[in-house]
Motif scaffolding. Structure first.
Motif, mmCIF file in Angstrom:
data_model
loop_
_atom_site.group_PDB
_atom_site.id
_atom_site.type_symbol
_atom_site.label_atom_id
_atom_site.label_comp_id
_atom_site.label_asym_id
_atom_site.label_seq_id
_atom_site.Cartn_x
_atom_site.Cartn_y
_atom_site.Cartn_z
ATOM 1 N N THR A 99 -15.141 25.355 -4.028
ATOM 2 C CA THR A 99 -15.432 26.751 -4.340
ATOM 3 C C THR A 99 -16.234 26.766 -5.628
ATOM 4 O O THR A 99 -15.703 26.481 -6.703
ATOM 5 N N GLU A 100 -17.518 27.063 -5.504
ATOM 6 C CA GLU A 100 -18.436 27.111 -6.651
ATOM 7 C C GLU A 100 -17.851 27.971 -7.768
ATOM 8 O O GLU A 100 -17.397 29.082 -7.533
ATOM 9 N N GLY A 101 -17.803 27.427 -8.976
ATOM 10 C CA GLY A 101 -17.340 28.203 -10.127
ATOM 11 C C GLY A 101 -15.824 28.295 -10.274
ATOM 12 O O GLY A 101 -15.341 28.894 -11.222
ATOM 13 N N ASP A 102 -15.063 27.733 -9.342
ATOM 14 C CA ASP A 102 -13.598 27.771 -9.423
ATOM 15 C C ASP A 102 -13.117 26.899 -10.591
ATOM 16 O O ASP A 102 -13.433 25.720 -10.656
ATOM 17 N N GLU A 103 -12.360 27.505 -11.497
ATOM 18 C CA GLU A 103 -11.966 26.810 -12.726
ATOM 19 C C GLU A 103 -11.120 25.571 -12.434
ATOM 20 O O GLU A 103 -11.326 24.507 -13.018
ATOM 21 N N LYS A 104 -10.160 25.732 -11.523
ATOM 22 C CA LYS A 104 -9.304 24.592 -11.185
ATOM 23 C C LYS A 104 -10.080 23.515 -10.435
ATOM 24 O O LYS A 104 -9.899 22.323 -10.669
ATOM 25 N N GLY A 105 -10.970 23.978 -9.549
ATOM 26 C CA GLY A 105 -11.822 23.034 -8.828
ATOM 27 C C GLY A 105 -12.645 22.198 -9.806
ATOM 28 O O GLY A 105 -12.830 20.991 -9.614
ATOM 29 N N GLU A 106 -13.109 22.849 -10.870
ATOM 30 C CA GLU A 106 -13.923 22.120 -11.852
ATOM 31 C C GLU A 106 -13.091 21.117 -12.643
ATOM 32 O O GLU A 106 -13.554 20.015 -12.952
ATOM 33 N N LEU A 107 -11.842 21.492 -12.933
ATOM 34 C CA LEU A 107 -10.940 20.540 -13.613
ATOM 35 C C LEU A 107 -10.684 19.316 -12.729
ATOM 36 O O LEU A 107 -10.667 18.177 -13.193
ATOM 37 N N LEU A 108 -10.468 19.581 -11.436
ATOM 38 C CA LEU A 108 -10.211 18.465 -10.509
ATOM 39 C C LEU A 108 -11.453 17.580 -10.362
ATOM 40 O O LEU A 108 -11.344 16.358 -10.284
ATOM 41 N N LEU A 109 -12.624 18.215 -10.339
ATOM 42 C CA LEU A 109 -13.864 17.434 -10.242
ATOM 43 C C LEU A 109 -14.071 16.572 -11.482
ATOM 44 O O LEU A 109 -14.523 15.430 -11.393
ATOM 45 N N ASP A 110 -13.705 17.119 -12.642
ATOM 46 C CA ASP A 110 -13.787 16.315 -13.873
ATOM 47 C C ASP A 110 -12.869 15.105 -13.749
ATOM 48 O O ASP A 110 -13.233 13.997 -14.137
ATOM 49 N N PHE A 111 -11.676 15.326 -13.204
ATOM 50 C CA PHE A 111 -10.730 14.216 -13.072
ATOM 51 C C PHE A 111 -11.259 13.170 -12.085
ATOM 52 O O PHE A 111 -11.195 11.963 -12.338
ATOM 53 N N LEU A 112 -11.813 13.657 -10.968
ATOM 54 C CA LEU A 112 -12.304 12.732 -9.932
ATOM 55 C C LEU A 112 -13.477 11.883 -10.408
ATOM 56 O O LEU A 112 -13.624 10.729 -10.030
ATOM 57 N N GLU A 172 0.865 -1.185 0.000
ATOM 58 C CA GLU A 172 0.000 0.000 0.000
ATOM 59 C C GLU A 172 0.895 1.226 0.000
ATOM 60 O O GLU A 172 1.823 1.320 0.809
ATOM 61 N N LEU A 173 0.644 2.154 -0.904
ATOM 62 C CA LEU A 173 1.441 3.378 -0.976
ATOM 63 C C LEU A 173 0.572 4.558 -0.566
ATOM 64 O O LEU A 173 -0.389 4.890 -1.268
ATOM 65 N N PRO A 174 0.888 5.198 0.555
ATOM 66 C CA PRO A 174 0.093 6.353 0.965
ATOM 67 C C PRO A 174 0.246 7.496 -0.032
ATOM 68 O O PRO A 174 1.351 7.793 -0.476
ATOM 69 N N SER A 175 -0.863 8.097 -0.416
ATOM 70 C CA SER A 175 -0.816 9.225 -1.338
ATOM 71 C C SER A 175 -2.018 10.124 -1.067
ATOM 72 O O SER A 175 -3.083 9.644 -0.686
ATOM 73 N N GLN A 176 -1.819 11.430 -1.258
ATOM 74 C CA GLN A 176 -2.878 12.405 -1.006
ATOM 75 C C GLN A 176 -3.130 13.259 -2.233
ATOM 76 O O GLN A 176 -2.275 13.401 -3.090
ATOM 77 N N MET A 177 -4.332 13.844 -2.238
ATOM 78 C CA MET A 177 -4.674 14.801 -3.292
ATOM 79 C C MET A 177 -5.425 15.952 -2.631
ATOM 80 O O MET A 177 -6.404 15.718 -1.918
ATOM 81 N N ASP A 178 -4.941 17.164 -2.861
ATOM 82 C CA ASP A 178 -5.593 18.347 -2.290
ATOM 83 C C ASP A 178 -6.774 18.732 -3.188
ATOM 84 O O ASP A 178 -6.572 19.168 -4.328
ATOM 85 N N ILE A 179 -7.988 18.525 -2.681
ATOM 86 C CA ILE A 179 -9.189 18.790 -3.495
ATOM 87 C C ILE A 179 -9.959 20.015 -2.994
ATOM 88 O O ILE A 179 -11.123 20.210 -3.345
ATOM 89 N N THR A 180 -9.290 20.852 -2.163
ATOM 90 C CA THR A 180 -9.963 22.014 -1.552
ATOM 91 C C THR A 180 -10.709 22.870 -2.587
ATOM 92 O O THR A 180 -11.843 23.293 -2.341
ATOM 93 N N GLU A 181 -10.070 23.092 -3.735
ATOM 94 C CA GLU A 181 -10.666 23.995 -4.746
ATOM 95 C C GLU A 181 -11.998 23.485 -5.294
ATOM 96 O O GLU A 181 -12.795 24.271 -5.820
ATOM 97 N N CYS A 182 -12.238 22.157 -5.161
ATOM 98 C CA CYS A 182 -13.507 21.600 -5.667
ATOM 99 C C CYS A 182 -14.715 22.199 -4.957
ATOM 100 O O CYS A 182 -15.832 22.127 -5.464
#
Ligand code: CQA
Length: 294
Positions: free
Chosen positions: A231-244, A219-229
């Motif tokens: 914030t409504e309308g945040d462009e980067k948050g939306e890209l991350l949500l698409d990826f997720l 098992e390899l511990p790994s994290q992803m910072d999804i804070t921006e997801c």
């Protein structure tokens, strides 16, 4: 109800944008590199059986960054051997990038690269069609079994190519990761088997266990910072949500009910930890190392 959602794989330029942002916001590549430098050397030491030539197959190598790190550890464990490296990668752009890196990087003269611009399934057909009898000492499939029709069948085919003392290395997200929880909860909405499989190392281990196949796992511990997801309308948050979700323009196209449910689950303790105002998604990876058929 038919799903009105379009997969992110239908828009490669947006996929690459969201993937690059994912790499910036996550420790995915660092945790793979740590594994390659700390654990892989012992695995590589056990392959080849003293031969002066080692056959490697990389399945879904992308631009080869991770592959070349593994090949350099292989060199350290087996100084003086020559290497035949079959690269299987469907994207011509990625393959081109890989070739450029190889042509510019010193110290790769002992490796012969064979470029197969095709999917794993096409490679299987090509291999069987040519009645190839060559065996491999090391095969790796990193974050790619999602994109074949039948992960179990693909794994069995590549395992059948292993020589005695060979190893097949598989990396996928862990069943215990936030991805596993997300997929178990929203499989009907997010998992379209025609496009990609919501498969984790937990699923692969169950398959191997039921077939009586022996393997080692990590098992390899790994994290992803999804804070921006969040914030409504945040462009980067939306890209991350698409990826997720692997859904193209998820925020704009998913029902408000699905959107709310996914956002709530993503910050739930089953998927993430919250600290210092950041939401850190569990991106743990699983590694499985399989022995040849005996
Ligand atoms: C396409 C499909 C998948 C890609 C891609 C392009 C991909 C990365 C880059 N380009 Cl057409 N896939 C990928 C790689 C690592 C990774 C994930 C996807 O962690 C995320 N998930 C796979 C479904 C979830 C673990």
């Amino acid at each position: 109800m038919a799903s009105p959602l379009t997969s992110l794989v239908n828009d490669d330029s947006r996929y690459q944008k969201s993937f690059q942002l994912f790499l910036e916001r996550s420790s995915e590549h660092q945790c793979m590199r740590d594994f390659i430098h700390n654990m892989l050397p012992d695995i590589l030491a056990s392959i080849g059986n003293g031969k002066s030539h080692i056959n490697v197959i990389g399945v879904g190598s992308r631009a080869g960054g991770i592959d070349l790190e593994m090949l350099s550890e292989l060199r350290l464990k087996h100084p003086g051997v020559t290497v035949d490296n079959e690269v299987v990668e469907p994207s011509s752009i990625q393959l081109q990038n890989y070739k450029v890196v190889v042509s510019q990087k010193p110290g790769l003269d002992h490796i012969k690269f064979t470029w197969n611009q095709m999917t794993a399934t096409e490679f299987e057909e090509h291999w069987k069609g040519k009645k190839m009898t060559k065996k491999a000492d090391f095969i790796h499939m990193i974050q790619m079994l999602y994109y074949v029709k039948d992960p179990g069948a693909t794994m069995s085919f590549f395992r059948s190519l292993l020589d005695k003392n060979g190893k097949l290395l598989i990396i996928l997200v862990s069943g215990e990761s936030g991805w596993g929880k997300l997929w178990r909860t929203y499989s009907d909405e997010l998992c379209n088997q025609e496009i990609s499989q919501c498969v984790t190392t937990g699923d692969i281990k169950s398959l191997l266990d039921s077939g009586g196949v022996s393997y080692q796992s990590y098992e390899l511990p790994s994290q992803m910072d999804i804070t921006e997801c969040f914030t409504e309308g945040d462009e980067k948050g939306e890209l991350l949500l698409d990826f997720l979700t692997e859904v193209l323009h998820f925020s704009k196209t998913a029902s408000s009910e699905l959107k709310a449910g996914v956002l709530e689950l993503l910050r739930h303790p089953d998927c993430s930890v919250e600290s210092n105002g950041k939401v850190i998604f569990n991106n743990n990876l699983g590694v499985i190392v399989i022995d040849p058929l005996t």
